[in-house]
Design a protein around this motif. Sequence first.
Motif, PDB file in Angstrom:
ATOM      1  N   ILE A 153       0.860  -1.186   0.000  1.00  0.00           N
ATOM      2  CA  ILE A 153       0.000   0.000   0.000  1.00  0.00           C
ATOM      3  C   ILE A 153       0.896   1.235   0.000  1.00  0.00           C
ATOM      4  O   ILE A 153       1.767   1.380   0.871  1.00  0.00           O
ATOM      5  CB  ILE A 153      -0.931   0.008   1.221  1.00  0.00           C
ATOM      6  N   TRP A 154       0.684   2.110  -0.971  1.00  0.00           N
ATOM      7  CA  TRP A 154       1.530   3.289  -1.161  1.00  0.00           C
ATOM      8  C   TRP A 154       0.691   4.559  -1.074  1.00  0.00           C
ATOM      9  O   TRP A 154      -0.478   4.572  -1.455  1.00  0.00           O
ATOM     10  CB  TRP A 154       2.200   3.259  -2.540  1.00  0.00           C
ATOM     11  N   SER A 155       1.325   5.627  -0.593  1.00  0.00           N
ATOM     12  CA  SER A 155       0.695   6.944  -0.606  1.00  0.00           C
ATOM     13  C   SER A 155       1.085   7.648  -1.899  1.00  0.00           C
ATOM     14  O   SER A 155       2.268   7.868  -2.169  1.00  0.00           O
ATOM     15  CB  SER A 155       1.149   7.774   0.596  1.00  0.00           C
ATOM     16  N   LEU A 156       0.087   7.985  -2.719  1.00  0.00           N
ATOM     17  CA  LEU A 156       0.376   8.654  -3.987  1.00  0.00           C
ATOM     18  C   LEU A 156       1.041  10.007  -3.760  1.00  0.00           C
ATOM     19  O   LEU A 156       1.996  10.362  -4.453  1.00  0.00           O
ATOM     20  CB  LEU A 156      -0.922   8.823  -4.777  1.00  0.00           C
ATOM     21  N   SER A 157       0.577  10.750  -2.770  1.00  0.00           N
ATOM     22  CA  SER A 157       1.158  12.080  -2.517  1.00  0.00           C
ATOM     23  C   SER A 157       2.605  11.979  -2.068  1.00  0.00           C
ATOM     24  O   SER A 157       3.439  12.819  -2.430  1.00  0.00           O
ATOM     25  CB  SER A 157       0.321  12.823  -1.474  1.00  0.00           C
ATOM     26  N   GLN A 158       2.939  10.953  -1.276  1.00  0.00           N
ATOM     27  CA  GLN A 158       4.325  10.782  -0.843  1.00  0.00           C
ATOM     28  C   GLN A 158       5.232  10.415  -2.011  1.00  0.00           C
ATOM     29  O   GLN A 158       6.354  10.913  -2.131  1.00  0.00           O
ATOM     30  CB  GLN A 158       4.423   9.725   0.247  1.00  0.00           C
ATOM     31  N   LEU A 159       4.755   9.536  -2.875  1.00  0.00           N
ATOM     32  CA  LEU A 159       5.580   9.143  -4.019  1.00  0.00           C
ATOM     33  C   LEU A 159       5.825  10.314  -4.959  1.00  0.00           C
ATOM     34  O   LEU A 159       6.868  10.379  -5.628  1.00  0.00           O
ATOM     35  CB  LEU A 159       4.904   8.004  -4.780  1.00  0.00           C
ATOM     36  N   LEU A 160       4.889  11.257  -5.013  1.00  0.00           N
ATOM     37  CA  LEU A 160       5.045  12.423  -5.882  1.00  0.00           C
ATOM     38  C   LEU A 160       5.692  13.605  -5.188  1.00  0.00           C
ATOM     39  O   LEU A 160       5.852  14.668  -5.788  1.00  0.00           O
ATOM     40  CB  LEU A 160       3.675  12.861  -6.420  1.00  0.00           C
ATOM     41  N   SER A 161       6.061  13.433  -3.933  1.00  0.00           N
ATOM     42  CA  SER A 161       6.603  14.544  -3.154  1.00  0.00           C
ATOM     43  C   SER A 161       7.912  15.054  -3.748  1.00  0.00           C
ATOM     44  O   SER A 161       8.727  14.295  -4.276  1.00  0.00           O
ATOM     45  CB  SER A 161       6.831  14.088  -1.708  1.00  0.00           C
ATOM     46  N   PHE A 162       8.119  16.382  -3.642  1.00  0.00           N
ATOM     47  CA  PHE A 162       9.364  17.004  -4.083  1.00  0.00           C
ATOM     48  C   PHE A 162      10.403  17.056  -2.959  1.00  0.00           C
ATOM     49  O   PHE A 162      11.455  17.651  -3.137  1.00  0.00           O
ATOM     50  CB  PHE A 162       9.103  18.438  -4.569  1.00  0.00           C
TER      51      PHE A 162
END
Length: 533
Positions: free
Chosen positions: A156-165
């Motif tokens: 289970i992954w957080s989309l916002s975390q994976l896209l974080s800068f």
Amino acid sequence: MLTGSLIAATLTVNAPSQHLAASLKDVGVFQYDIQPQTTLRTGFKKSSTNPRCLAVSRAHIYAAQATKAVVHVYSRQKGNLEATVPFPDRIHSVAFAEAAQVLILGTDDGKLVLWEVGTGRITTSSASHLQAVTQLRVTPDNDLILSGSPDTTVQIWSLSQLLSFSSSAHSYSGEASNVPINTFENHRNPITALSCGNSRSSTNFAVSAAADSTCHIWQIQSCQILRTVLLPAAPMCIAIDPADRAAYLGDESGSISHIDLIELGQSTVTSGESGRLTDIGKQKQWTTSSNAGSMHCLDVSYDGTYLVSGHTHGDLLRWDVAKHKVMSDVSKLGQPISNVQILRPEGLPEATPVSFDIVEVTKPRLEFAAQSDSGSTNIPATYKLHASLRGKRQSETNAVALAMTTDGWPSSILDAAVDAVSRSGADSQSQVPKSTLRQAETLKTENEQLKRNLAAHKEAELQRMERSLQRMARREDIDLDRRKAYHQAIKNGADRKTANGAMLEVEAASQRERDQLDADSDAEAFPDAMDVG
């Protein structure tokens, strides 16, 4: 009138079927209208996809090819192949996050690759799976990604975390942002199918099935098993009813196992070592009289009244949910049908009255990952979104559509309700209790105060955004002065060392101003509570 349609993709393993028209012999992706009648709308050529390797957005179709590490991007508006995008690793699954306009790809080495199709930015997760990522699912709120693999786990992954800068691939909490936030590890055999419900991530559930014919229904947030179901055969695809009333699982025999989730939640179950256990047997299995072959893909209509399945012998079948049997044969494509997706009906009010489309995708730009100096926000200066605004403004939308697509009650309907209560009280003073009239007056006063608060908050936010844009523009001017100093020195005949020195002098001279800009940004990152009373 609502127009229903679907997109189906095939895996090319046979010679073209003789019954197909010559214009369709090289077609690998098909779009059919299925309501009010079944007709072929368009076909997209030069594609061969494995199961779970097709994703559809408003404007594009993304097809990961079976024999090479490339993704074909088809424009739905123009009806052509818009781009061929290569990737370093073979792709085993894809999914699309509509709200973020991000294509998620599951690779051969157990990683997730996220491609922002509007900017070209690429981010990569850690290799948390021991084998290829063969299952991908994005929750309806675009908050979480579920990934499954033959290694028996669902990550289970957080989309916002994976896209974080955030720099160094870490979030503000200090934890790595490119790793899973949770893992479901209750299966003992390779994951063969995966899906999730239609509610918010905090209360949503997932359905995962394995090669040993077991199916777990579990809560996504806690990874706690709610039910374990024994099936007559190993599922290869799963579709969830849009109201979360049932799960439909297609298997190698071409049949569908029906799990009534409401009935299952109310039934008496026995305790097993993997949780509460239910054996549905073959009494809830729907079969077809034709020899359609294994079922590789399955989807359910927006109203839950019919299913569409794709089979290895090229049959695209439509099932009646109420009658538990095949309604019609949509088409015979002559090749194994690997993917099918029923599209949102044309004619329904949009969920978001104002949105945007990525008219043309931006190919992956690896330079974003290589840039280390991106300012205090870690966002590269060249990061740009190429999009086209679409839809109507809320003021142009009728009241019924606005009520259907707004979270909570629209202010116009609240105003009308308060006015109606007030007029009712004025017309029948003798019949309405004084307490009711006082409540109506209080409600009206509170509603007006809320409007003033929201207007003040909006104005303050606009001012804050304006100041932020001014600081961004000033940072760009300072950076431009540095580059000008360097190029001017080179133009005057100086060597690179001297030119770098000139650039550093300009940078040192502007250090105090840049520090002040950063301090101003930090001060406004978490503004004090605003007094608007």
